[in-house]
Design a protein around this motif. Sequence first.
Motif, PDB file in Angstrom:
ATOM      1  N   VAL A  49      -2.031  14.178  22.881  1.00 54.94           N
ATOM      2  CA  VAL A  49      -2.387  14.739  21.495  1.00 54.94           C
ATOM      3  C   VAL A  49      -3.404  13.843  20.806  1.00 54.94           C
ATOM      4  O   VAL A  49      -3.515  12.675  20.655  1.00 54.94           O
ATOM      5  CB  VAL A  49      -0.897  14.506  20.680  1.00 54.94           C
ATOM      6  CG1 VAL A  49      -1.218  14.644  19.193  1.00 54.94           C
ATOM      7  CG2 VAL A  49       0.025  15.247  21.044  1.00 54.94           C
ATOM      8  N   ASP A  50      -4.213  14.588  20.189  1.00 55.83           N
ATOM      9  CA  ASP A  50      -5.275  13.838  19.343  1.00 55.83           C
ATOM     10  C   ASP A  50      -5.042  13.506  18.032  1.00 55.83           C
ATOM     11  O   ASP A  50      -4.662  14.661  17.158  1.00 55.83           O
ATOM     12  CB  ASP A  50      -6.650  14.840  19.291  1.00 55.83           C
ATOM     13  CG  ASP A  50      -7.710  14.168  19.010  1.00 55.83           C
ATOM     14  OD1 ASP A  50      -7.867  13.146  18.273  1.00 55.83           O
ATOM     15  OD2 ASP A  50      -8.793  14.784  19.024  1.00 55.83           O
ATOM     16  N   PHE A  51      -5.034  12.166  17.794  1.00 54.45           N
ATOM     17  CA  PHE A  51      -4.730  11.752  16.244  1.00 54.45           C
ATOM     18  C   PHE A  51      -5.634  11.433  15.473  1.00 54.45           C
ATOM     19  O   PHE A  51      -5.802  10.950  14.359  1.00 54.45           O
ATOM     20  CB  PHE A  51      -3.890  10.357  16.598  1.00 54.45           C
ATOM     21  CG  PHE A  51      -2.373  10.621  17.056  1.00 54.45           C
ATOM     22  CD1 PHE A  51      -1.432  10.609  16.019  1.00 54.45           C
ATOM     23  CD2 PHE A  51      -2.073  10.527  18.236  1.00 54.45           C
ATOM     24  CE1 PHE A  51      -0.224  10.939  16.673  1.00 54.45           C
ATOM     25  CE2 PHE A  51      -0.923  10.944  18.770  1.00 54.45           C
ATOM     26  CZ  PHE A  51       0.041  10.948  17.843  1.00 54.45           C
ATOM     27  N   GLY A  52      -6.864  11.913  15.839  1.00 57.30           N
ATOM     28  CA  GLY A  52      -8.300  12.135  15.075  1.00 57.30           C
ATOM     29  C   GLY A  52      -9.315  10.936  15.416  1.00 57.30           C
ATOM     30  O   GLY A  52      -8.778   9.925  15.704  1.00 57.30           O
ATOM     31  N   ASP A  53     -10.475  11.044  15.083  1.00 54.69           N
ATOM     32  CA  ASP A  53     -11.373  10.130  15.260  1.00 54.69           C
ATOM     33  C   ASP A  53     -11.244   9.518  16.485  1.00 54.69           C
ATOM     34  O   ASP A  53     -11.701   8.237  16.970  1.00 54.69           O
ATOM     35  CB  ASP A  53     -11.414   8.941  14.105  1.00 54.69           C
ATOM     36  CG  ASP A  53     -11.606   9.403  12.804  1.00 54.69           C
ATOM     37  OD1 ASP A  53     -12.522  10.604  12.709  1.00 54.69           O
ATOM     38  OD2 ASP A  53     -10.958   9.054  11.867  1.00 54.69           O
TER      39      ASP A  53
END
Length: 118
Positions: free
Chosen positions: A66-70
């Motif tokens: 899962v990509d949590f951003g940045d």
Amino acid sequence: MTETAVETAAHGVALTQAATDKVRSLMSQEGRDDLRLRLAVQPGGCSGLIYQLYFDERVLDGDVSVDFGDGVEVVVDKMSVPYLDGASIDFEDTIEKQGFTIDNPNAEGSCACGDSFN
């Protein structure tokens, strides 16, 4: 926990903003953008299971990512997902404690040293 979880993902693991910021900072210090934060549960410790939290460049068959951003991505292997559903990773930087902490509602108990759970 000092901050609320910012996102709960498909693997059920949440990352607080403090943990997200620290992961981003550590990756920047390493000068790498191909790393992911891997959280796993392995047999061991006084109570039967231990957490493993480390940077990994690999994505293995069956991993849930899962990509949590940045550029901050959390990867959990398929065998660990049931043990970690609802868990939250935080980062504390106080006089009493510095480091990542894992709050896991699935842990029924832990050993006196706090390094393992069941």
